[in-house]
Every structure is written in C-alpha cells, then in structure tokens.
Design a protein around this motif. Structure first.
Motif, mmCIF file in Angstrom:
data_model
loop_
_atom_site.group_PDB
_atom_site.id
_atom_site.type_symbol
_atom_site.label_atom_id
_atom_site.label_comp_id
_atom_site.label_asym_id
_atom_site.label_seq_id
_atom_site.Cartn_x
_atom_site.Cartn_y
_atom_site.Cartn_z
ATOM 1 N N ASP A 127 0.843 -1.195 0.000
ATOM 2 C CA ASP A 127 0.000 0.000 0.000
ATOM 3 C C ASP A 127 0.877 1.242 0.000
ATOM 4 N N GLY A 137 -0.063 -3.855 -4.089
ATOM 5 C CA GLY A 137 -1.368 -4.436 -3.806
ATOM 6 C C GLY A 137 -1.356 -5.828 -3.216
ATOM 7 N N CYS A 138 -0.568 -6.738 -3.718
ATOM 8 C CA CYS A 138 -0.495 -8.096 -3.171
ATOM 9 C C CYS A 138 0.894 -8.692 -3.438
ATOM 10 N N GLU A 169 -5.145 -6.128 -11.657
ATOM 11 C CA GLU A 169 -6.404 -5.772 -10.983
ATOM 12 C C GLU A 169 -7.144 -6.999 -10.431
ATOM 13 N N CYS A 171 -6.425 -8.416 -7.408
ATOM 14 C CA CYS A 171 -6.544 -8.356 -5.953
ATOM 15 C C CYS A 171 -6.817 -6.908 -5.548
ATOM 16 N N ASN A 172 -7.341 -6.721 -4.354
ATOM 17 C CA ASN A 172 -7.671 -5.368 -3.880
ATOM 18 C C ASN A 172 -6.398 -4.581 -3.621
#
Length: 189
Positions: A127, A137-138, A169, A171-172
């Motif tokens: 983040d 993001g991941c 896009e 994963c959140n």
C-alpha cells in the motif's frame, strides 16, 4: 546406460585375422546438461509514475525439458522452455523471484526474439505508506518479459530485456506494477 564399442581388426601372419574390442559404458544422461541456459545482467526502472532508485542485479536460468530448441514451426509454441529468475535491488527497492514459460523465435542464425510469462513473489510495499516506490497491492504478481538477443558465439548471447510485474487488478489495493529494462549476458550449455 549407453554402451560404446570400438573394435580394431588386426591381420596376423598366414592370413589369420583377429578382432580386439573395448567397450565403454557411460550414463545415459552424461551429455544432457541440467540447465539449458543461464543469464545475468542489470535492469533499471523505466516506470514514470513510481520510479525505483538504483539498479537491479538480475539472473535467470532456463530448462528445456520438452525440446523447445529442437522443435520447428507450431511445435515451438507447444514446447516452451521453463525459466526461473530473480532480481535484487541495490537501493532498498523491490526485489522479486519469478518463474514461468519462455518462447524463442529465431530471426536469423544470430538474431532472436523471446517472450516469457509466469508469476512472481516480491518484497515491496503493498500500500501507499509514504515511500517513493510503487505500491503493488499483493505479494503474488504476474510477470512478463520480452527480449531481443544476439548470439555472439554458439554459447554466448547478449539480450536487451524489458519486463513487467503486476496483479492485473485481480486483488484489492493499488497496482502500480514494476517495469524494468536492461541488458543480460547469457551462456547456453
């Protein structure tokens, strides 16, 4: 095991002939290297938005279990090489390890193009935390690369490579991605 026999025919006096033979036994895989190719080089960030500082020491090894190099035509698409690699940041930015499949297309005896797709695991920021690097993001990302290469000799090759890692896009969270380019020197076994 492979057996190889060598015989020597000797003509003796009075028209008699004798044959002397020796047999050598070698393992069946004695001529097959474990790795197909190894490459090492340096890459730098080419991302305009969240540029990473420093350079990235990069290495890749290739395996050819399905005979990609010997295949012709459509068989080359059905028989990719397997690659395993990683990049280590020299400035505390994101390092990663990755693996996937690679396809090589010869343009001439010396020039070739290559593409690879797979997955990566990284140690970068997930983040936005006030740092200057990308937010990814991941931990698990897709990893793709494209390269143009020149065979210096039968064994040595030089490649210019560009690569990208992101989660597409899936994963959140943010998806700044990693985009890098550079040169690599390879040795084909």
């Amino acid at each position: 095991m492979l057996m190889k026999s060598e015989c020597l025919h000797v003509l003796l006096s009075a028209g008699l002939a004798a044959t002397l033979c020796s047999t050598t036994i070698t393992p069946a895989n004695a001529q097959e290297p474990i790795f197909d190719e190894a490459r090492f080089g340096v890459l730098a960030s080419v991302d305009n938005g969240h540029h990473e500082d420093g350079v990235f020491a990069t290495g890749m090894i290739f395996f050819d279990p399905w005979g990609h190099d010997a295949a012709q035509g459509i068989d080359k698409l059905l028989r990719p090489r397997i690659h395993l690699g990683g990049s280590l940041s020299t400035a505390g930015e994101t390092s990663q390890v990755y693996a996937g499949f690679s396809w090589t297309a010869d343009l001439t005896d010396r020039l070739f193009l290559e593409v690879g797709v797979g997955g990566a695991v990284h140690d970068g920021d997930l983040d936005y935390d006030g740092g200057s690097g990308p937010a990814l993001g991941c931990r698990l990302l897709f990893h793709e690369y494209a390269a143009a290469g020149f065979r210096l000799t039968d064994n040595w090759r030089l490649t210019a490579q560009i690569e990208h890692s992101s989660h597409a896009e899936l994963c959140n969270g943010p998806n700044d991605g990693l985009s890098r380019a550079g040169v690599m020197l390879g040795y084909k076994f």
